[in-house]
Design a protein around this motif. Structure first.
Motif, PDB file in Angstrom:
ATOM      1  N   CYS A  69      44.576 -39.493 -26.111  1.00 46.13           N
ATOM      2  CA  CYS A  69      43.191 -39.900 -26.329  1.00 46.13           C
ATOM      3  C   CYS A  69      43.167 -41.304 -26.926  1.00 46.13           C
ATOM      4  CB  CYS A  69      42.423 -38.911 -27.203  1.00 46.13           C
ATOM      5  SG  CYS A  69      43.061 -38.682 -28.859  1.00 46.13           S
ATOM      6  N   THR A 112      29.406 -41.453 -21.352  1.00 46.29           N
ATOM      7  CA  THR A 112      30.018 -40.132 -21.463  1.00 46.29           C
ATOM      8  C   THR A 112      31.189 -40.008 -20.494  1.00 46.29           C
ATOM      9  OG1 THR A 112      27.999 -39.043 -22.217  1.00 46.29           O
ATOM     10  CG2 THR A 112      29.621 -37.665 -21.097  1.00 46.29           C
ATOM     11  N   HIS A 114      35.705 -38.418 -20.244  1.00 45.56           N
ATOM     12  CA  HIS A 114      36.871 -37.803 -20.874  1.00 45.56           C
ATOM     13  C   HIS A 114      37.273 -38.590 -22.117  1.00 45.56           C
ATOM     14  CE1 HIS A 114      37.118 -36.109 -16.822  1.00 45.56           C
ATOM     15  NE2 HIS A 114      37.958 -35.195 -17.292  1.00 45.56           N
ATOM     16  N   ARG A 115      37.396 -37.882 -23.226  1.00 41.32           N
ATOM     17  CA  ARG A 115      37.948 -38.474 -24.435  1.00 41.32           C
ATOM     18  C   ARG A 115      39.340 -37.912 -24.706  1.00 41.32           C
ATOM     19  NH1 ARG A 115      35.091 -41.453 -22.893  1.00 41.32           N
ATOM     20  NH2 ARG A 115      33.127 -42.234 -23.718  1.00 41.32           N
ATOM     21  N   VAL A 149      34.348 -38.148 -32.335  1.00 51.39           N
ATOM     22  CA  VAL A 149      34.650 -38.173 -30.899  1.00 51.39           C
ATOM     23  C   VAL A 149      33.331 -38.449 -30.188  1.00 51.39           C
ATOM     24  CG1 VAL A 149      35.611 -36.913 -28.936  1.00 51.39           C
ATOM     25  CG2 VAL A 149      36.492 -36.486 -31.260  1.00 51.39           C
ATOM     26  N   CYS A 152      31.492 -37.410 -25.481  1.00 49.44           N
ATOM     27  CA  CYS A 152      32.512 -36.547 -24.889  1.00 49.44           C
ATOM     28  C   CYS A 152      31.897 -35.563 -23.894  1.00 49.44           C
ATOM     29  CB  CYS A 152      33.271 -35.803 -25.975  1.00 49.44           C
ATOM     30  SG  CYS A 152      32.238 -34.770 -27.035  1.00 49.44           S
ATOM     31  N   GLU A 156      35.040 -30.524 -23.885  1.00 52.59           N
ATOM     32  CA  GLU A 156      35.603 -31.055 -25.122  1.00 52.59           C
ATOM     33  C   GLU A 156      34.777 -30.608 -26.323  1.00 52.59           C
ATOM     34  OE1 GLU A 156      37.607 -35.057 -23.136  1.00 52.59           O
ATOM     35  OE2 GLU A 156      35.546 -35.137 -23.889  1.00 52.59           O
ATOM     36  N   SER A 342      28.428 -36.003 -29.176  1.00 54.26           N
ATOM     37  CA  SER A 342      29.577 -36.473 -29.949  1.00 54.26           C
ATOM     38  C   SER A 342      29.979 -35.350 -30.904  1.00 54.26           C
ATOM     39  CB  SER A 342      29.242 -37.760 -30.707  1.00 54.26           C
ATOM     40  OG  SER A 342      28.154 -37.551 -31.598  1.00 54.26           O
TER      41      SER A 342
END
Length: 386
Positions: A69, A112, A114-115, A149, A152, A156, A342
């Protein structure tokens, strides 16, 4: 799984081979690709001087990279687009040092995606939880106040919720392609009053001799991107709250190795560029990022930022256009409110409970706001007659 996986922090993206990182980012947005992140680091946009210190987390199973990440040790909250200044102030009043904090996300990019990048064939939910637990432990052991985060994905959110992260919602405005064949087809989706206003806004720009063109691929030159940097800087310098996050070197780096994902809209008048937007795209979406103008004309901003981007998205058959953070006026141009998410891990227990109460109330407010805005949509419902 935990016994098989080793986790470590790398202080620059170049410490991970490009091919290994991008193998994990195969279905992610362009913003988490190795070249984008490395361009930010090489050009000086993210470093100690800017308050963004790369601390990327990688997960390995033997010699295989199975998870990663993009993460930064932050010395402030600027350039994030999930605003926690009030949290920082409340922490200070409570005797808690809020900075530094850890941020998982893409600098200066409210998109927005993939984190947590995971390898094909791995248990994605379990990997996200493992990395989330590791981040919480890193923060606790190193007296870092929190882990955030930003922007996301839903899976997630679910995985991180299970290991103690708190969810926060926001609103952005996105245009969705309803199988439109043309810009006129898109206009037909509006109620008549708004449709006529958009036509007038388009006509007003054309009558001033202004043309707008999308430059991408082989047609996009280094000079186009340098013009876009100047436009970006002019716009930032005009704003009393403006901050220049990006450098000219960043735009040069992107032209050298990221041009396939770039789309620059430039408006011309009397043979000179007068305005433009910097966009990024993949096979599914166009992401609007930066705008600027050398001359001001009525409705120029709407035409360059929204109408031309939507028209280009229709021509390319893209699914959606995301116009970035803020701006409820975007709904008047056919962009509808969508939730963003988030996730936040707060180390101090008492402060965590206060933040949790705030987020419970804020999520309900955001839900009601979105419902109200959808009820005021300028688009015809499916039940309405043409």
């Amino acid at each position: 799984m935990a016994n098989q996986i080793s986790l470590r922090i790398v202080r620059k993206i170049a410490d991970v081979a490009r091919e290994r990182w991008d193998a994990l980012a195969r279905v992610a947005t362009p913003f988490v690709k190795w070249d984008w992140l490395d361009s930010l680091e090489r050009s000086g946009c993210v470093d100690e001087a800017t308050g963004w210190l790369p601390h990327h987390l990688v997960a390995e199973k033997g010699s295989d990279l199975v998870g990663a990440c993009p993460m930064y040790l932050k010395l402030h909250s600027m350039g994030e687009f999930v605003f926690d200044y009030e949290w920082a102030e409340a922490a200070h009043r409570s005797g808690i040092q809020y900075y530094p904090k850890l941020l998982v996300g893409v600098p200066f990019t409210p998109v927005t995606g993939h984190r947590f990048l995971t390898a094909a064939g791995e248990d994605r939910a379990a990997l996200i939880q493992l990395m989330g637990q590791a981040l919480a432990k890193i923060a606790t052991d190193n007296k870092v106040s929190s882990v955030h985060v930003n922007f996301c994905l839903a899976d997630e959110r679910e995985a991180l919720s299970a290991v103690g992260f708190l969810p926060r919602n926001g609103i952005q405005y996105h245009w969705q392609n309803r199988a439109f064949d043309s810009f006129d087809d898109y206009l037909a989706s509006f109620r008549s009053e708004r449709r006529n206003k958009i036509k007038r806004e388009r006509r007003a720009v054309a009558e001033r001799g202004i043309t707008i063109h999308a430059y991408e691929g082989a047609e996009l030159t280094r000079e186009h991107l340098r013009t876009m940097f100047r436009l970006y800087k002019v716009h930032v310098d005009r704003l009393y709250y403006g901050r220049q996050y990006l450098t000219a070197e960043f735009f040069d780096e992107l032209h050298k190795r990221f041009a396939d994902h770039l789309c620059v809209m430039l408006a011309s008048r009397q043979g000179k560029f007068i305005a433009g937007t910097f966009n990024v795209r993949d096979r599914r979406a166009l992401y609007g990022r930066y705008w600027g103008c050398f001359e001001e004309h009525p409705f120029l901003h709407f035409n360059v930022c929204y109408y031309s981007a939507i028209e280009h998205s229709i021509q390319l058959g893209l699914e959606r256009f995301e116009a970035g953070a803020g701006g409820s006026f975007k709904q008047l141009r056919g962009l509808e409110p969508e939730h963003t998410t988030s996730m936040h891990y707060i180390v101090d227990g008492k402060f965590r409970r206060a933040v949790e109460r705030f987020l419970d109330q804020e999520r309900e407010m955001i839900r009601r706001k979105r419902e109200m805005q959808l009820a005021q949509s300028q688009l015809k419902s499916h039940r309405e007659e043409p």
